[in-house]
Write an enzyme that holds these catalytic residues in place. Structure first.
Site, PDB file in Angstrom:
ATOM      1  N   HIS A  53      -9.999  67.839  61.232  1.00  0.00           N
ATOM      2  CA  HIS A  53      -8.522  67.540  60.920  1.00  0.00           C
ATOM      3  C   HIS A  53      -8.033  66.049  61.624  1.00  0.00           C
ATOM      4  CE1 HIS A  53      -7.678  71.543  59.781  1.00  0.00           C
ATOM      5  NE2 HIS A  53      -8.052  72.240  60.818  1.00  0.00           N
TER       6      HIS A  53
HETATM    7  C1  BDR Z   1      -4.149  70.601  63.845  1.00  0.00           C
HETATM    8  O1  BDR Z   1      -3.724  71.672  64.867  1.00  0.00           O
HETATM    9  C2  BDR Z   1      -4.411  71.668  65.773  1.00  0.00           C
HETATM   10  O2  BDR Z   1      -5.169  73.023  66.122  1.00  0.00           O
HETATM   11  C3  BDR Z   1      -5.695  70.859  65.575  1.00  0.00           C
HETATM   12  O3  BDR Z   1      -6.066  70.011  66.735  1.00  0.00           O
HETATM   13  C4  BDR Z   1      -5.084  69.817  64.539  1.00  0.00           C
HETATM   14  O4  BDR Z   1      -4.337  68.730  65.130  1.00  0.00           O
HETATM   15  C5  BDR Z   1      -4.545  71.232  62.468  1.00  0.00           C
HETATM   16  O5  BDR Z   1      -3.653  71.944  61.771  1.00  0.00           O
END
Ligand code: BDR
Ligand code: CA
Length: 316
Positions: A246
């Site tokens: 992500h």
């Molecule tokens: C986001 O949520 C967090 O757990 C990750 O670091 C990312 O920024 C993804 O949904």
């Protein structure tokens, strides 16, 4: 010319990978890092920033600023099942003292954002890869300064797809939906990198076996430990078959914007308690407020990511 960036993060395994990508990219100059409550509590986030900078050993000594330890509304929500108790999957790194590889900013994270935006008008890209609490606080304090950012790139939301913390909501927006709403409604020039795009770029057991494991340097070791990758079993922490990149994709969208396909949309966030808490949704008939990444060139991005992480220029 390289782009000046500030990264606001809640480190977090994929945040750590995003920092590694950013510092390893000749296209970027990372001026500062702000920590915010999110994947784990703020003290753990700040410790993890130090650990990751110890691994990276940046020569430009970026500022590190401590941010909000709770969302604007509601209680903190963490994601230890994905990131481990410490937020880095127990990866063993003994952090250095401040001074050698980073400098402690003498103020809160929102002050770092405001000061840097004013010092380098229209020159900095702010990359936000955690809950948007620090950005909202900065906007409330000095909206004019925040207008001095060249661009704000946010990893958050699930626009035309399911959420990952509830069926409707993505984690960063769910932790602080009011902050997300404040940022989206501010009219700042923003790019959104939602789950729609980030779910197209997973680390898979195949990539781990073919590319990461054979490399055997401190970064490949870190990826294996932090993601909880079990080689014999071929899965990541919690039995997952994919580890989504992500936050690295938000950095990738700054390094190579042409590799993501964007649509101009009007996006809002549900901040009222209930089933749809934290949900991002399109509003029709309203002025657009974000360029939303919906598609990504997976091969190109994964190539960039793996090369930056494991390439020859990385020290052993
Ligand atoms: C986001 O949520 C967090 O757990 C990750 O670091 C990312 O920024 C993804 O949904
Ligand atoms: Ca994050």
């Amino acid at each position: 010319m390289n782009k000046k960036v500030i990264i606001d993060c809640d480190v977090g395994v994929d945040d750590a990978l995003a920092l590694i990508l950013a510092f390893g990219s000749p296209e970027l100059e990372v001026l500062g890092i702000a920590g915010v409550n999110g994947n784990v509590s703020l003290p753990k986030v700040m410790k993890n920033i130090e650990k990751v900078l110890t691994l990276i050993r940046p020569s430009n000594r970026p500022w590190v600023a401590r941010g909000a330890d709770r969302p604007l509304q509601g209680d903190p929500v963490h994601a230890e099942s994905l990131h481990g108790e410490d937020g880095l999957g127990g990866a063993q790194i003994q952090p250095e003292e401040a001074g050698r590889y980073w400098q402690v900013f003498p103020g809160a994270a929102e002050e770092l954002l405001i000061e840097m935006a004013r010092r380098y008008p229209a020159q900095i890209t702010l990359i936000a890869i955690g809950p948007l609490t620090n950005l909202a606080l900065a906007l409330q304090k000095d909206p004019e300064a925040m207008r001095q950012f060249n661009e704000i790139v946010v990893m958050g939301g699930a626009v035309r797809t399911r959420g990952n913390i509830t069926p409707h909501a993505e984690f960063n927006f769910y932790v602080d939906p009011l902050a997300a709403k404040i940022v989206l409604d501010s009219g700042l020039p923003g790019t959104l990198v939602p789950l729609d795009a980030t779910h197209q770029v997973p680390l898979t057991p195949e990539l781990m076996e073919e590319k990461v494991r054979p490399r055997q340097n401190s970064f490949s070791q870190f990826v294996i430990e932090a993601t909880g990758y079990e080689s014999g079993e071929g899965y990541f922490r919690g039995g997952r078959k994919a580890f989504y990149l992500h936050d690295p994709l938000a950095v990738g969208a700054v390094i190579q914007p042409e590799w993501v396909k964007k649509e101009k949309l009007s996006i809002s966030v549900e901040a009222k308690k209930g089933e749809f808490y934290g949900k991002s949704y399109e509003v029709s008939g309203r002025k657009t407020n974000a360029e939303v990444c919906l598609k990504v060139d997976r091969e190109k991005f994964l190539g960039l990511f793996l090369n930056s992480l494991l390439g020859e220029n990385r020290h052993l």
